[in-house]
Design an enzyme around this catalytic site. Structure first.
Site, PDB file in Angstrom:
ATOM      1  CE1 TYR A  48      -3.803   2.412   0.790  1.00 31.14           C
ATOM      2  CE2 TYR A  48      -2.082   3.557   2.015  1.00 31.14           C
ATOM      3  CZ  TYR A  48      -3.332   3.550   1.425  1.00 31.14           C
ATOM      4  OH  TYR A  48      -4.105   4.686   1.465  1.00 31.14           O
TER       5      TYR A  48
ATOM      6  CD  GLU B 196      -6.046   4.569  -1.340  1.00 29.66           C
ATOM      7  OE1 GLU B 196      -7.033   4.419  -2.079  1.00 29.66           O
ATOM      8  OE2 GLU B 196      -6.120   4.516  -0.098  1.00 29.66           O
TER       9      GLU B 196
END
Ligand code: GDP
Ligand code: MN
Length: 397
Positions: free
Chosen positions: A119, A207
């Protein structure tokens, strides 16, 4: 302003970041040709909506055993079939809310072999007033669960704006992500690229979930969610062009055309207020008396009658609105202008719900007189508390 995954990846490709080759499909007939332009043996077919959680999402009226909004296909034909199945339907994810979002675009991508899912995000950290990298070894579709139950697995690194991004930032992130060998160098380079695109393009949020290590051992961007600062779009015309208005709340879109500060909410009481502070206080007091605001709306300081009329129309077009509270403190904004705007709007669109009006300040007597002589069924209020109590009572009984 948000953009689609395929647009974000195109931007990343321009900046030299590692992304897979892919094609966007707008019409079912194009699906097969587009898929055949990509190399197999794996194709990924991805619904393009401005919401995450597609992989775990589900379609309305889905058939038994049907997969979510991200599907793997083993042939061009299968990829085209999956694209056709998703186009035009409504995808529901934990980010869309129960209403879901209609899928009008599909992205078909050359599939990747995945070793690990990581992530990575960049955001503006308001506490440190810096751009921060946020990363975790636990990337993929369960990141919300990771954040809730094992927040220590999410690390962040802020960048001093005086130095900007430096290779040591990238090495720290690589270390935190458990990367090895040539991956460290790839990470240093990719983080630099992401920082560059983030700052050059006036982004608010970037993101990448997941950032993957491929089965060949290389870093690759597998998903991308980008948000841009709406106030900076005037100097990012090519980004502004990527706007997909079908993804936005139609009332918010209308409001932006008239330069109104409007945010749609889920409650039942429509609010027309001047000044952001008073608008917040109005929302709070509505909640205090047991109801929920249907919107935040600041008509601004020097609003014209036309602007007020539009604002009122936007509020009444919301089917959830069961009552309206107009709460104006006339400073630069004059109460008579508000009164005229409200009346003009009611004449145009009618009024089917209770309306409470509280006016105070500049030209208040004139404003009250206009409302009183209008023949409208308006409940007058003396102050903020009185106004909130009256509208809640009118709506809730
Ligand atoms: P999201 O659910 O909206 O976040 O969509 P993503 O683009 O993140 O895809 C969801 C999941 O699908 C990822 O976490 C991967 O596990 C899987 N996935 C996406 N692209 C590929 C691919 O190219 N190959 C493989 N094997 N899996 C993929
Ligand atoms: Mn994702």
């Amino acid at each position: 302003m948000n953009i689609h995954e395929y647009q974000a990846k195109a931007l990343l490709r321009d900046y030299g970041a590692p992304v897979s080759d892919g094609r966007v499909v707008m019409k079912a007939e194009e699906a097969k040709t587009k898929a055949s332009e990509l190399d197999g043996p794996l194709w990924v077919v991805k619904a393009q909506i401005h919401a995450g959680g597609r992989g775990k999402g589900h379609f309305k009226e889905e058939s038994a055993g049907e997969k979510g909004g991200v599907r793997l296909a083993k042939s061009v034909e299968e990829a085209a079939e999956e694209a056709k199945k998703m186009l035009g339907r409504t995808l529901v994810t934990h980010q869309t809310g129960p209403a879901g979002k209609q899928v009008n675009r599909i992205y078909i991508e050359a599939g990747s072999g995945i070793e690990t899912e990581l992530y990575l995000a960049l955001l503006v950290d308001r506490q440190t007033s810096r751009v921060s990298f946020v990363c975790s070894t636990e990337g993929g579709m369960d990141i919300e669960e990771v954040a809730a139950s094992t927040p220590e697995k999410i690390l962040s690194f802020s960048v001093d704006p005086a130095t900007g991004y430096q290779p040591f930032h990238g090495r720290r992130i690589a270390f935190a992500l458990g990367l090895e060998g040539p991956q460290v160098k790839q990470c240093v380079s990719l983080m630099g690229t992401l920082y560059k695109v983030f700052t050059e393009r006036d982004m608010e949020m970037l993101e990448i979930n997941p950032l993957i290590v491929t089965d060949g051992g290389d870093l690759k961007v597998l998903d991308a969610k980008f948000g841009f600062d709406g106030n900076a779009l005037y100097r990012q015309p090519d980004i502004a062009n990527l706007r997909d208005e079908t993804e936005e709340d139609s009332k918010e879109l209308e409001a932006s055309k008239y330069d109104l500060n409007y945010i749609a909410l889920d409650g039942e009481i429509g609010c027309m207020v001047n000044g952001a502070g008073l608008a917040m206080a109005t929302m709070d007091i509505i909640k205090l008396y047991g109801a929920e605001p249907a919107n935040f709306l600041d008509v601004g300081g020097g609003a014209t009658k036309e602007k007020v009329t539009e604002a009122f129309k936007i509020i009444t077009s919301d089917k959830n609105v069961k009552g309206i509270l107009v709460n104006i403190f006339g400073g630069i904004m004059r109460c008579d202008v508000i009164a005229e705007g409200v009346i003009a709007a009611v004449k145009e669109v009618g009024l089917e719900v209770p309306l409470v009006v509280r006016l105070e300040g500049t030209n208040v007597d004139k404003g009250k007189e206009i409302i009183a002589n209008s023949g409208l069924n308006v409940i007058a209020a003396d102050d903020l508390k009185d106004g909130a109590q009256k509208i809640v009572k009118a709506v809730k009984g």
